[in-house]
Design a protein around this motif. Structure first.
Motif, short mmCIF file in Angstrom:
data_model
loop_
_atom_site.label_atom_id
_atom_site.label_comp_id
_atom_site.label_asym_id
_atom_site.label_seq_id
_atom_site.Cartn_x
_atom_site.Cartn_y
_atom_site.Cartn_z
N PRO A 95 0.83 -1.20 0.00
CA PRO A 95 0.00 0.00 0.00
C PRO A 95 0.86 1.25 0.00
O PRO A 95 2.00 1.23 0.45
N ALA A 96 0.34 2.32 -0.55
CA ALA A 96 1.06 3.59 -0.60
C ALA A 96 0.29 4.62 0.21
O ALA A 96 -0.54 5.36 -0.33
N PRO A 97 0.52 4.70 1.52
CA PRO A 97 -0.24 5.64 2.37
C PRO A 97 -0.07 7.07 1.89
O PRO A 97 1.00 7.48 1.46
N GLY A 98 -1.14 7.83 1.99
CA GLY A 98 -1.08 9.24 1.63
C GLY A 98 -1.40 9.51 0.18
O GLY A 98 -1.63 10.65 -0.20
N ILE A 99 -1.38 8.48 -0.67
CA ILE A 99 -1.68 8.68 -2.08
C ILE A 99 -3.17 8.50 -2.34
O ILE A 99 -3.77 9.18 -3.13
N GLY A 100 -3.76 7.56 -1.66
CA GLY A 100 -5.17 7.26 -1.86
C GLY A 100 -5.44 5.89 -1.28
O GLY A 100 -4.57 5.03 -1.26
N SER A 101 -6.63 5.67 -0.82
CA SER A 101 -6.89 4.44 -0.08
C SER A 101 -6.75 3.20 -0.94
O SER A 101 -6.55 2.10 -0.43
N GLY A 102 -6.87 3.34 -2.27
CA GLY A 102 -6.74 2.17 -3.13
C GLY A 102 -5.37 2.03 -3.76
O GLY A 102 -5.19 1.20 -4.65
N ALA A 103 -4.40 2.83 -3.35
CA ALA A 103 -3.11 2.86 -4.02
C ALA A 103 -2.23 1.72 -3.56
O ALA A 103 -2.15 1.40 -2.39
N VAL A 104 -1.60 1.08 -4.51
CA VAL A 104 -0.60 0.05 -4.21
C VAL A 104 0.60 0.28 -5.11
O VAL A 104 0.51 0.98 -6.11
N PHE A 105 1.70 -0.32 -4.73
CA PHE A 105 2.92 -0.23 -5.51
C PHE A 105 2.89 -1.34 -6.55
O PHE A 105 2.77 -2.51 -6.22
N ASN A 142 7.98 9.69 3.68
CA ASN A 142 8.69 9.89 4.94
C ASN A 142 8.08 8.97 5.99
O ASN A 142 6.88 9.00 6.24
N ALA A 143 8.93 8.14 6.59
CA ALA A 143 8.50 7.22 7.65
C ALA A 143 7.32 6.35 7.21
O ALA A 143 6.40 6.10 7.97
N GLY A 144 7.38 5.92 5.96
CA GLY A 144 6.36 5.00 5.46
C GLY A 144 5.11 5.66 4.93
O GLY A 144 4.19 4.97 4.48
N THR A 145 5.02 6.98 4.97
CA THR A 145 3.84 7.69 4.48
C THR A 145 4.22 8.53 3.28
O THR A 145 5.18 9.29 3.32
N THR A 146 3.47 8.38 2.19
CA THR A 146 3.71 9.15 0.97
C THR A 146 2.64 10.21 0.82
O THR A 146 1.45 9.92 0.98
N SER A 147 3.06 11.43 0.52
CA SER A 147 2.11 12.53 0.40
C SER A 147 2.48 13.38 -0.81
O SER A 147 3.62 13.40 -1.26
N VAL A 148 1.47 14.07 -1.35
CA VAL A 148 1.66 14.94 -2.50
C VAL A 148 2.16 16.30 -2.03
O VAL A 148 1.56 16.93 -1.17
N ILE A 149 3.29 16.76 -2.61
CA ILE A 149 3.84 18.08 -2.29
C ILE A 149 3.27 19.13 -3.23
O ILE A 149 2.91 20.22 -2.82
#
Length: 662
Positions: free
Chosen positions: A170-180, A250-257
Motif C-alpha cells: 500500500p502507498a499511504p497518503g496517495i489514496g486508499s486504493g493505491a498500491v505499488f 517519509n517514515a512509510g507515508t507518501t504525500s503529494v507536495i
C-alpha cells in the motif's frame, strides 16, 4: 585419498540421495539466530558425503553416520563477519581432509563447494542475500570414508537491507486504493474511484514511475511522477492533462507536495518573481515538470522544469510567459519562483541568460550551485569566451561567483560552464565536471574551488598522469560515465571513476582529498581487487555500458562509495553489479543481476535490473531493483523475448553494523 571402492560407494549413495530430493534434511523452525547448527535427522540416515554402513538417524547432534574406520563427525562453528560466512571446526582424529557441502536455498540439494581441505576453516565468499535458507555440512574424510557434521543453516540474515516499498505494498497518503505496482519500472497505482480520492481525476489512472528520485540526509524520499491511463495507453494525458505530481515519502507515508493543473484540478500555485500566483498546466509530453530535483537536507526542494515546459496559467486564466526558471518549496511548504533568466542579478552587474541543463545541487546550509550562461544586466551579450560560469546562491539570497569560463586562452581551457555538472559540499565547497576548449580525448576535467588558492583547482582531466599519495603514477585516459563519473563525500573529498591508459594498470575508483593546505589522490578500488559477495574466481569490469544518464557513483559524507560495474565471470553474459567500498578498505556486492534476492526470509525473486541508487545518509543508501519471480526474462535462446513477471521496489541498505563498523 579415497579408494576406488569408497568412491563407487559415494556415487551410489549420491544417486540415491538426489533421487530423494538431493539429500534433503528436515528444516528447523526459524529463530532470530544468524546461523545455527541443525541437529535434525538425516533423510534415510545417510551422510551427505558418504552413507557408510551404519547410518545414524538418531538426530543426536553428532552429525551423520560413521563408516567403519572413517573419522568422527566434525563439530562446526559458524561465524558471520563483514558479509562473509566462515566455518571452523576442531581437528578430527584420523581425518586426512575435509569437504564442505552447500544446499544454497534449502531445496536444491547439497553440492561440494571449494576443493578438499586440509585446514580446519572455510570462508564462503558469496553474497549472503543469495543464501537465505541455505544449509551447509562439513565432512571429515579419510581413505575409509567420510562422516558429515550436523547441518549449519543460514536464515533470517541481518543483511542490513530493509524494504521501503515493493510491488503490491500500500502507498499511504496517495489514496486508499493505491498500491505499488510492478508492471513497468517503479510504479504506484491509484484506484481513483475511491470516495476519499476526490482530488484526483475522475477516470481510472495510474501513477507511472519514480523519476528523479532524491533521498536527502533526513531519510526523506522525494520523487516526481505522472498519472497515466490505466487502459495501457502510451499517452501521458489523463482527462486532457498530464497530471504530474511531486511526492514525498517519509517514515512509510507518501504525500503529494505539488500537483500540475489549474485550481479546478487541484493544481498547486507558485508565486513568481514578477507576477502573482501561477499554475503549471498542460505540460508538453516528454518534458518533466518536477525534474532535476535537489534538496538542502532541511526540507527545502528545488526543481527546474523541462526546457519545453512553457504552459503556465495565471489565476485569472490568462497565460504567463515562463522562461527559464528554478522553483523552490521550503520545508514549511512555501512555494515560489527562486531564480529566473533575465531577472536574477549576479555579481559584476550580470544576469542569468540561461541555466544549465545538467544537475544542480543544494546543501545543508541551504545553498544552491548552478551552471549558467551570462549576459549584461541591460540584456547585451558578453564576450563569447567568458559568457558562462558557476555560481552559488546563499541562504540569504546573495550570490558568489565560483568560476568563469576561460575559453581557449588560459586556466586549463575550462569552457562552456553552462553545461558543467556541479556538486556542493555541506560547507559550500564546489566540485564540478566541465568541458575543456580542446579537441580529442582530453576534453573533460574535474575541478574545485576548495583549496582556496584561486577560483579553481584541477583535480584531474582526461589524458593526464596523476601522482598518487603512495608515490606511484596513474594515467587517466577518461572518466567512466562522463558527468556521472564523480560525487562529493565529506567537505574535503571527491570520488571519481576513471579509465587507465597503461597496460599494467586497471580502471579504478580514485578519491581526491584536501587536508586544508594540499591535496592527495588515492586508489579506493581497482579492477582486480577482491570483492566480497562474488565467487572467488570472479572479477569486475568498471567500464561497462549502462546508458548516458545512468547513475554510476555515489559517495557518502562518511566516505563510503557505491558504484556500478559488471561481473566479468562470463564475458558473453555480463551481469550488472552494485558495489559498496568501505573507508576501511574492503568492497562488497550489494546487488547483482541474476541474483536470487531475499531479505528477512522474504524471497523477491531474481534481480533483473538495478534501476538506481542514492546515498541516503553517511553510511546508508537507497537501492531501486526490479525482480523476476521465476528468473526467466529477456531474450531467450530461441530468439523470443520474455518480459519480467515479478516485482520491483526500493530498499534501504545500512552499510555499518556491529560486524561492519564504520
Amino acid at each position: 585419498m579415497k579408494t576406488l571402492n569408497v568412491i563407487l560407494r559415494v556415487l551410489t549413495v549420491l544417486a540415491v540421495c538426489f533421487a530423494l530430493a538431493g539429500c534433503l534434511r528436515s528444516s528447523d523452525s526459524n529463530d532470530d539466530d544468524l546461523v545455527e547448527e541443525d541437529s535434525s535427522e538425516e533423510v534415510g540416515g545417510d551422510d551427505v558425503a558418504d552413507s557408510g554402513d551404519t547410518g545414524d538417524s538418531s538426530g543426536d547432534g553428532g552429525g551423520g553416520g560413521t563408516a567403519s574406520g572413517a573419522p568422527a563427525a566434525p563439530v562446526v562453528t559458524p561465524a558471520y563477519d563483514d558479509w562473509t560466512l566462515t566455518f571452523t571446526w576442531p581437528a578430527v582424529a584420523d581425518a586426512d581432509f575435509y569437504q564442505v557441502f552447500e544446499d544454497p536455498d534449502g531445496v536444491s540439494g547439497f553440492t561440494q563447494i571449494g576443493s578438499d581441505l586440509t585446514t580446519n576453516e572455510y570462508t564462503n565468499n558469496i553474497s549472503l542475500t543469495e543464501r537465505n535458507g541455505a544449509r551447509y555440512v562439513v565432512a571429515a574424510c579419510n581413505s575409509e570414508g567420510c562422516t558429515d557434521s550436523s547441518e549449519v543453516t543460514v536464515d533470517s540474515l541481518d543483511s542490513g537491507i530493509t524494504p521501503i516499498v515493493v510491488s503490491g505494498d500500500p502507498a499511504p497518503g496517495i489514496g486508499s486504493g493505491a498500491v505499488f505496482s510492478g508492471e513497468v519500472g517503479t510504479q504506484l497505482r491509484f484506484d481513483v474511484n475511491q470516495a476519499d480520492d476526490a482530488t484526483l481525476p475522475s477516470s481510472d489512472a495510474t501513477y507511472n514511475g519514480f523519476f528523479n528520485v532524491l533521498i536527502d540526509n533526513t531519510g526523506q524520499i522525494i520523487f516526481g511522477g505522472i498519472l497515466n491511463q490505466q487502459s495501457g495507453s502510451v499517452t501521458d494525458q489523463v482527462d486532457g492533462l498530464n497530471n504530474e505530481v511531486l511526492l514525498r515519502s517519509n517514515a512509510g507515508t507518501t504525500s503529494v507536495i505539488a500537483r500540475e493543473g489549474d485550481p479546478a484540478r487541484n493544481g498547486t500555485e507558485f508565486p513568481t518573481l514578477d507576477a502573482g500566483n501561477i499554475y503549471f498546466t498542460e505540460n508538453i509530453q516528454g518534458n518533466r515538470l518536477f525534474s532535476s530535483l535537489s534538496s538542502d537536507g532541511n526540507g527545502a526542494i528545488t526543481f527546474k522544469p523541462g526546457s519545453n515546459t512553457d504552459a503556465f496559467k495565471v489565476a485569472d486564466d490568462s497565460f504567463y510567459p515562463a522562461g527559464s526558471a528554478f522553483w523552490t518549496i521550503t520545508g514549511l511548504g512555501q512555494k515560489a519562483q527562486s531564480l529566473k533568466a533575465g531577472e536574477t542579478l549576479l555579481p559584476g552587474n550580470l544576469e542569468a541568460k540561461n541555466f544549465g541543463f545538467l544537475e544542480f545541487d543544494s546543501n545543508q546550509a541551504e545553498q544552491l550551485v548552478i551552471g549558467l550562461s551570462l549576459q549584461n544586466a541591460d540584456g547585451t551579450a558578453l564576450s563569447g569566451s567568458t559568457d558562462s560560469g558557476i555560481y552559488v546562491r546563499n541562504a540569504d539570497g546573495s550570490y558568489r561567483e565560483v568560476v568563469r569560463e576561460a575559453g581557449g586562452s588560459a586556466r586549463d581551457f575550462i569552457d562552456d560552464l553552462n553545461s558543467a555538472r556541479p556538486k556542493l559540499t555541506d560547507n559550500g565547497e564546489v566540485f564540478y565536471f566541465a568541458p575543456r576548449a580542446v579537441s580529442g580525448a582530453a576534453n573533460r576535467g574535474i575541478y574545485t574551488d576548495s583549496l582556496g588558492n584561486g577560483d579553481f583547482t584541477r583535480i584531474s582531466r582526461s589524458e593526464q598522469t596523476l601522482l598518487l599519495d603512495d608515490g606511484s603514477l596513474f594515467e587517466v585516459t577518461g572518466f567512466i560515465g562522463g558527468a556521472n563519473s564523480f560525487d562529493v563525500g565529506a567537505d574535503d573529498s571527491v570520488a571519481f571513476l576513471v579509465n587507465s591508459g597503461t597496460l599494467d594498470q586497471e580502471d579504478a575508483l580514485l578519491v581526491w582529498t584536501n587536508d586544508g593546505t594540499s591535496a592527495t589522490t588515492e586508489v579506493f578500488f581497482q579492477e582486480g581487487d577482491p570483492v566480497r559477495g562474488l565467487p572467488d574466481a570472479s572479477g569486475v569490469e568498471l567500464a561497462v555500458s549502462l546508458g548516458s544518464n545512468t547513475t554510476r557513483l555515489a559517495f557518502s559524507r562518511q566516505s563510503w562509495a557505491a558504484f556500478r560495474a559488471s561481473d566479468e565471470a562470463d564475458i558473453n553474459n555480463r551481469k550488472s553489479l552494485l558495489l559498496a567500498s568501505s573507508p576501511s578498505g574492503y568492497t562488497r556486492v550489494i546487488a547483482r543481476e541474476g541474483q536470487q534476492f531475499a531479505v528477512d526470509g522474504v524471497n523477491y525473486g531474481v534481480v533483473t535490473e538495478i534501476l538506481d541508487f542514492k546515498m541516503a545518509a553517511p553510511a546508508e543508501m537507497i537501492v531501486s531493483l526490479r525482480f523476476d519471480e521465476d528468473g526467466i526474462s529477456g531474450l531467450q535462446p530461441d530468439g523470443s523475448f520474455v518480459g519480467p513477471d515479478g516485482k520491483n521496489g526500493l530498499f534501504r541498505v545500512v552499510l555499518c553494523s556491529p560486524s561492519e563498523p564504520c
